[in-house]
Design a protein around this motif. Structure first.
Motif, PDB file in Angstrom:
ATOM      1  N   PRO A 116      -4.344   7.366   1.556  1.00 53.78           N
ATOM      2  CA  PRO A 116      -4.427   5.928   1.812  1.00 53.78           C
ATOM      3  C   PRO A 116      -4.436   5.682   3.324  1.00 53.78           C
ATOM      4  O   PRO A 116      -3.584   6.198   4.055  1.00 53.78           O
ATOM      5  CB  PRO A 116      -3.156   5.368   1.169  1.00 53.78           C
ATOM      6  N   VAL A 117      -5.403   4.928   3.811  1.00 55.60           N
ATOM      7  CA  VAL A 117      -5.549   4.653   5.240  1.00 55.60           C
ATOM      8  C   VAL A 117      -5.612   3.142   5.445  1.00 55.60           C
ATOM      9  O   VAL A 117      -6.385   2.456   4.774  1.00 55.60           O
ATOM     10  CB  VAL A 117      -6.816   5.318   5.819  1.00 55.60           C
ATOM     11  N   VAL A 118      -4.784   2.646   6.381  1.00 54.05           N
ATOM     12  CA  VAL A 118      -4.750   1.215   6.677  1.00 54.05           C
ATOM     13  C   VAL A 118      -5.108   1.000   8.142  1.00 54.05           C
ATOM     14  O   VAL A 118      -4.530   1.638   9.036  1.00 54.05           O
ATOM     15  CB  VAL A 118      -3.360   0.612   6.399  1.00 54.05           C
ATOM     16  N   PHE A 119      -6.062   0.119   8.388  1.00 56.07           N
ATOM     17  CA  PHE A 119      -6.415  -0.285   9.741  1.00 56.07           C
ATOM     18  C   PHE A 119      -5.877  -1.694   9.975  1.00 56.07           C
ATOM     19  O   PHE A 119      -6.299  -2.641   9.284  1.00 56.07           O
ATOM     20  CB  PHE A 119      -7.934  -0.266   9.938  1.00 56.07           C
ATOM     21  N   VAL A 143     -11.755  -1.988   1.805  1.00 57.06           N
ATOM     22  CA  VAL A 143     -11.447  -3.340   1.332  1.00 57.06           C
ATOM     23  C   VAL A 143     -10.932  -4.150   2.512  1.00 57.06           C
ATOM     24  O   VAL A 143     -10.021  -3.710   3.226  1.00 57.06           O
ATOM     25  CB  VAL A 143     -10.397  -3.298   0.207  1.00 57.06           C
ATOM     26  N   ALA A 144     -11.497  -5.319   2.735  1.00 57.95           N
ATOM     27  CA  ALA A 144     -11.075  -6.194   3.825  1.00 57.95           C
ATOM     28  C   ALA A 144     -10.137  -7.266   3.283  1.00 57.95           C
ATOM     29  O   ALA A 144     -10.448  -7.925   2.284  1.00 57.95           O
ATOM     30  CB  ALA A 144     -12.289  -6.832   4.486  1.00 57.95           C
ATOM     31  N   ILE A 145      -8.979  -7.428   3.932  1.00 61.16           N
ATOM     32  CA  ILE A 145      -8.037  -8.470   3.533  1.00 61.16           C
ATOM     33  C   ILE A 145      -7.634  -9.273   4.765  1.00 61.16           C
ATOM     34  O   ILE A 145      -7.678  -8.780   5.893  1.00 61.16           O
ATOM     35  CB  ILE A 145      -6.785  -7.870   2.852  1.00 61.16           C
ATOM     36  N   GLU A 146      -7.246 -10.526   4.566  1.00 61.62           N
ATOM     37  CA  GLU A 146      -7.000 -11.455   5.660  1.00 61.62           C
ATOM     38  C   GLU A 146      -5.611 -11.346   6.263  1.00 61.62           C
ATOM     39  O   GLU A 146      -5.366 -11.853   7.355  1.00 61.62           O
ATOM     40  CB  GLU A 146      -7.238 -12.899   5.183  1.00 61.62           C
ATOM     41  N   ASN A 147      -4.653 -10.705   5.594  1.00 63.70           N
ATOM     42  CA  ASN A 147      -3.313 -10.531   6.145  1.00 63.70           C
ATOM     43  C   ASN A 147      -2.631  -9.365   5.430  1.00 63.70           C
ATOM     44  O   ASN A 147      -3.170  -8.822   4.467  1.00 63.70           O
ATOM     45  CB  ASN A 147      -2.476 -11.806   6.026  1.00 63.70           C
ATOM     46  N   VAL A 148      -1.454  -9.007   5.923  1.00 63.58           N
ATOM     47  CA  VAL A 148      -0.757  -7.841   5.375  1.00 63.58           C
ATOM     48  C   VAL A 148       0.413  -8.232   4.481  1.00 63.58           C
ATOM     49  O   VAL A 148       1.211  -7.376   4.092  1.00 63.58           O
ATOM     50  CB  VAL A 148      -0.249  -6.932   6.518  1.00 63.58           C
ATOM     51  N   VAL A 149       0.519  -9.509   4.142  1.00 66.77           N
ATOM     52  CA  VAL A 149       1.609  -9.953   3.278  1.00 66.77           C
ATOM     53  C   VAL A 149       1.453  -9.307   1.898  1.00 66.77           C
ATOM     54  O   VAL A 149       0.409  -9.462   1.246  1.00 66.77           O
ATOM     55  CB  VAL A 149       1.621 -11.492   3.155  1.00 66.77           C
ATOM     56  N   GLY A 150       2.456  -8.573   1.476  1.00 66.78           N
ATOM     57  CA  GLY A 150       2.426  -7.915   0.175  1.00 66.78           C
ATOM     58  C   GLY A 150       1.537  -6.692   0.117  1.00 66.78           C
ATOM     59  O   GLY A 150       1.350  -6.121  -0.967  1.00 66.78           O
ATOM     60  N   SER A 193     -10.100   0.839  -3.682  1.00 68.69           N
ATOM     61  CA  SER A 193     -10.361   1.610  -2.473  1.00 68.69           C
ATOM     62  C   SER A 193      -9.043   1.996  -1.818  1.00 68.69           C
ATOM     63  O   SER A 193      -8.099   1.208  -1.783  1.00 68.69           O
ATOM     64  CB  SER A 193     -11.213   0.801  -1.495  1.00 68.69           C
ATOM     65  N   ARG A 194      -8.986   3.215  -1.290  1.00 70.70           N
ATOM     66  CA  ARG A 194      -7.770   3.649  -0.602  1.00 70.70           C
ATOM     67  C   ARG A 194      -7.812   3.315   0.885  1.00 70.70           C
ATOM     68  O   ARG A 194      -6.861   3.579   1.619  1.00 70.70           O
ATOM     69  CB  ARG A 194      -7.591   5.153  -0.769  1.00 70.70           C
ATOM     70  N   VAL A 195      -8.937   2.764   1.378  1.00 71.98           N
ATOM     71  CA  VAL A 195      -9.081   2.399   2.793  1.00 71.98           C
ATOM     72  C   VAL A 195      -9.023   0.878   2.913  1.00 71.98           C
ATOM     73  O   VAL A 195      -9.826   0.170   2.299  1.00 71.98           O
ATOM     74  CB  VAL A 195     -10.394   2.937   3.389  1.00 71.98           C
ATOM     75  N   ILE A 196      -8.066   0.398   3.696  1.00 68.30           N
ATOM     76  CA  ILE A 196      -7.847  -1.043   3.846  1.00 68.30           C
ATOM     77  C   ILE A 196      -8.088  -1.441   5.295  1.00 68.30           C
ATOM     78  O   ILE A 196      -7.576  -0.807   6.220  1.00 68.30           O
ATOM     79  CB  ILE A 196      -6.398  -1.435   3.462  1.00 68.30           C
ATOM     80  N   VAL A 197      -8.880  -2.489   5.504  1.00 64.60           N
ATOM     81  CA  VAL A 197      -9.068  -3.090   6.829  1.00 64.60           C
ATOM     82  C   VAL A 197      -8.410  -4.458   6.780  1.00 64.60           C
ATOM     83  O   VAL A 197      -8.903  -5.368   6.114  1.00 64.60           O
ATOM     84  CB  VAL A 197     -10.556  -3.202   7.199  1.00 64.60           C
ATOM     85  N   ALA A 198      -7.276  -4.590   7.466  1.00 64.02           N
ATOM     86  CA  ALA A 198      -6.473  -5.808   7.357  1.00 64.02           C
ATOM     87  C   ALA A 198      -6.458  -6.570   8.676  1.00 64.02           C
ATOM     88  O   ALA A 198      -6.289  -5.976   9.749  1.00 64.02           O
ATOM     89  CB  ALA A 198      -5.043  -5.469   6.944  1.00 64.02           C
ATOM     90  N   ARG A 199      -6.629  -7.866   8.591  1.00 61.47           N
ATOM     91  CA  ARG A 199      -6.486  -8.724   9.773  1.00 61.47           C
ATOM     92  C   ARG A 199      -5.006  -8.759  10.159  1.00 61.47           C
ATOM     93  O   ARG A 199      -4.146  -9.051   9.333  1.00 61.47           O
ATOM     94  CB  ARG A 199      -6.988 -10.133   9.467  1.00 61.47           C
ATOM     95  N   PHE A 200      -4.724  -8.461  11.441  1.00 58.98           N
ATOM     96  CA  PHE A 200      -3.325  -8.322  11.867  1.00 58.98           C
ATOM     97  C   PHE A 200      -3.149  -9.025  13.207  1.00 58.98           C
ATOM     98  O   PHE A 200      -3.738  -8.625  14.214  1.00 58.98           O
ATOM     99  CB  PHE A 200      -2.953  -6.835  11.987  1.00 58.98           C
ATOM    100  N   ALA A 201      -2.330 -10.070  13.210  1.00 55.77           N
ATOM    101  CA  ALA A 201      -2.122 -10.864  14.427  1.00 55.77           C
ATOM    102  C   ALA A 201      -0.849 -10.483  15.167  1.00 55.77           C
ATOM    103  O   ALA A 201      -0.500 -11.118  16.164  1.00 55.77           O
ATOM    104  CB  ALA A 201      -2.086 -12.353  14.077  1.00 55.77           C
ATOM    105  N   TYR A 224      -3.411   2.837  11.391  1.00 52.01           N
ATOM    106  CA  TYR A 224      -3.985   2.733  12.735  1.00 52.01           C
ATOM    107  C   TYR A 224      -3.924   1.276  13.196  1.00 52.01           C
ATOM    108  O   TYR A 224      -4.124   0.355  12.400  1.00 52.01           O
ATOM    109  CB  TYR A 224      -5.440   3.202  12.753  1.00 52.01           C
ATOM    110  N   PHE A 225      -3.651   1.112  14.480  1.00 55.71           N
ATOM    111  CA  PHE A 225      -3.608  -0.226  15.087  1.00 55.71           C
ATOM    112  C   PHE A 225      -4.845  -0.371  15.962  1.00 55.71           C
ATOM    113  O   PHE A 225      -4.963   0.283  16.997  1.00 55.71           O
ATOM    114  CB  PHE A 225      -2.333  -0.383  15.919  1.00 55.71           C
TER     115      PHE A 225
END
Length: 664
Positions: A116-119, A143-150, A193-201, A224-225
């Motif tokens: 599992p990889v999170v950007f 998978v693109a998500i708008e925030n990391v909540v949950g 998908s095990r790869v997540i691209v998350a919007r992070f503020a 990764y940040f």
């Protein structure tokens, strides 16, 4: 003014050499250590302008140890040099920083690792979709998500869903089928998908906290940040915020610039680049601005080519222009404006946006854009992320051009200073040779006359001291004159018949007196019969005497200095062996450099510039031989030189060359 020191932890000599050259151009002095313990000791011992750690040689435990040292000195700029291997998702590591474009091959590693990889992507970069595109181009389904909540709970449920191996039950009744359908709908809501691209503020510290929580739930997960596109600009920003900065290893020559910019009151790399965008589609203008502004760019929209020309009248007022004007049927087409801008300011970045129809006109415009020297030409419709990437590349290219121009100017200034220094050196040696040598000769002569006429008294001792000091000064000046003659190609060597026995006898008579005073045994071993030799007796004697007196100076009382002559069919070898202090291995390659003296020699030597060996080697080479050294620190040294066996008028034997290592 002393240079600021930068510490580098690396064992790669090529990397250190490249870093050292760019550091010197920025008035930094690069110091090298090879281990983490040495780095920690050096960091705690003195003040540093920066610390560069080569990630290629560091283990995770080493990184953690250095981070703990940095926490004690947060104001110290720390820059990690990363490689594709150190960023690999295969290795378990705390959150790592990543920039765009992605390192070549990195996306392939993400696709193949199976973890599992999170950007965690900053909002501006996320809006550009540059990371999404790069991963998709490499075949990585993210998978693109708008925030990391949950997100942690979501990924945990996803992993549990994947690993569930319980066979599906046989459904009999309608109610069982209905319940199973509901459960399957809930499971299908989990991203597969095990790869997540998350919007992070959030900040880097918040990213580290998220990463710790994620790895606690999923130890195999990697995070990764992604903090920005301009890697050097991000490094400057991190240094100013007292956060460890990250650069790819191939950007190592940019480290000096990042340190220099971060130390300035207003760093040039941190100022917002000003962009002019001229396009006849207002909706696209808004999309372009939404992609560019969050990434630190100041965007100024323009409605006409005339307005673009007016706003770029002063060179440097604008960093880059994006032209989306028509290519034909207007007074000032996009290409006309581009030509005027390029002629006016060769350092201005220019990106052309071209309508796809008619196709021949579009293709011709692309060709003309290349001939004018524009930074990029994009066919409409242009995605915001595509434009963002093009702008970043154009600004980076312009920055490198300006940086190269600055470095060239510095090199030219350094060459000018060096030429002035060489000119001063020549004039200085000329003054020494004529205006100092002559009165010194008179002092020596009158001191000798006074010494012969005086009887034993205090005055005679004073005269003897004057004569001894003048002789020492005369030797030093002679060395300077010889060096000046060597560097100007005017060293005189009168080749004739060489009687080596006589030379050894004359040198031995002078050196034995000094050796006896220091209670050192001096001996000469030479065969009774020697082949005919050609050379300058005075210069060869100068070489033997220099090697002998060096051996005596660096040998303690009770030691020995031996001159031995060995004969072979084509060469004779004269070696001077002492039982003195010896030379360290790291100093051996430098012993023939001018003005070089080892640390141990400086403590024992009474007077000298460190020119004797340099001059001796030049003299021997002018005779067709060479000078070498063998030494063991603490046990002694052997300096040896070769001379060809030949008669004065005879030509050198065909194929004969001075041996690289003379026979022992």
């Amino acid at each position: 003014m002393a240079k600021a020191k930068v510490l580098c932890l690396s064992s790669d000599r090529a990397l250190v050499t490249a870093l050292g050259q760019t550091m010197a151009g920025r008035q930094y002095e690069l110091m090298l250590v090879n281990t983490v313990l040495d780095a920690a000791a050096a960091l705690n011992a003195e003040e540093w302008a920066g610390f560069v750690a080569d990630g290629a040689n560091l283990k995770p435990a080493d990184r953690q140890a250095l981070l703990q040292v940095h926490q004690q000195r947060p104001n110290l700029p720390l820059i990690w040099l990363e490689t594709l291997a150190t960023l690999s998702p295969v290795d378990e590591a705390p959150v790592r920083r990543l920039g765009l474009p992605l390192p070549a091959g990195f996306a392939d590693q993400v696709r193949a690792c199976g973890k599992p990889v999170v950007f965690l992507v900053e909002p501006g970069v996320y809006a550009s979709r540059a990371l999404h595109t790069a991963l998709l181009d490499a075949g990585v389904q993210a998978v693109a998500i708008e925030n990391v909540v949950g997100l942690v709970d979501l990924m945990l449920r996803q992993e549990q869903y994947r690993q569930r191996q319980t066979p599906k039950p046989v459904l009999k009744s309608f109610l069982e089928k209905l319940g199973a359908s509901s459960a399957q709908e809930q499971e299908s809501a989990v991203p597969l998908s095990r790869v997540i691209v998350a919007r992070f503020a959030g900040s880097l510290a918040e990213a580290e906290a998220f990463d710790a929580k994620l790895r606690q739930a999923l130890p195999q997960a990697v995070c990764y940040f992604v903090s920005g596109i301009d890697a050097v600009g991000e490094a400057v920003k991190s240094i100013r915020a007292n956060i460890p900065a990250t650069l790819m290893r191939e950007l190592a020559p940019r480290v000096a610039g990042a340190l220099a910019d971060s130390a300035q009151a207003v760093a040039p790399r941190q100022q917002k680049p000003r962009l002019l965008i001229c396009d006849n589609n207002r909706a696209m203008l808004e999309q372009y601005a939404q992609a560019l502004v969050p990434n630190g760019y100041e965007v100024v929209p323009c409605e006409s080519g005339e307005q673009v020309l007016a706003m770029t009248a002063n060179p440097g007022a604008v960093n880059l222009v994006v032209l989306g004007l028509p290519l034909a049927f207007v007074q000032n087409s996009a290409l006309d404006i581009a030509k005027k801008l390029r002629d006016r300011d060769p350092n201005l970045g220019i990106v052309l946006l071209i309508e796809p129809h008619p196709l021949p006109t579009a293709l011709q415009a692309v060709s003309q854009a290349a001939s004018i020297g524009l930074d990029d030409a994009l066919i409409k419709p242009v995605q915001p992320g595509q434009l963002l990437y093009s702008v970043q590349k154009a600004l980076e290219r312009r920055f490198l051009l300006l940086e190269n121009a600055r470095l060239l100017k510095e090199v030219q200034a350094s060459n000018q200073k060096l030429a002035q220094l060489n000119d001063f050196q020549k004039k200085f040696f000329a003054v020494v040779a004529h205006d100092v040598k002559n009165p010194l000769t008179a002092i020596l002569g009158y001191a000798e006359v006074l010494g012969m006429r005086m009887k034993e008294s205090t005055e005679l001792q004073c005269v003897n001291h004057i004569h001894s000091a003048a002789k020492t000064l005369n030797l030093l000046i002679s060395d300077l004159i010889d060096l000046a003659a060597i560097e100007s190609g005017k060293l005189r060597v009168n080749i004739g018949e060489l009687d080596l026995h006589q030379v050894l006898s004359e040198v031995g008579g002078r050196v034995t007196v000094v050796a006896n005073q220091r209670k050192i045994k001096y001996a000469v071993e030479c065969p009774a019969q020697l082949p005919p030799l050609a050379g300058d007796p005075a210069r060869i004697g100068q070489v033997i005497q220099n090697l002998s007196t060096n051996g005596i100076q660096y040998t303690k009382e009770g030691g020995s200095v031996t001159v031995k002559v060995d004969v072979s069919p084509q060469w004779i070898t004269i070696g001077v062996t002492d039982t003195g202090i010896g030379i360290k291995k790291e100093d051996l390659p430098r012993v023939f450099e001018r003005f070089f003296q080892t640390e141990e020699a400086q403590k024992m030597r009474r007077a000298g510039f460190g020119l004797g060996l340099k001059i001796a080697r030049e003299i021997v080479q002018m005779h067709g031989g060479d000078l070498g050294v063998e030494s063991e620190f603490g046990k002694g040294s052997r300096f040896y030189f070769t001379l060809p066996v030949q008669k004065p008028a005879a030509a050198p034997a065909a194929g004969a060359a001075a041996p690289a290592v003379a026979p022992k």
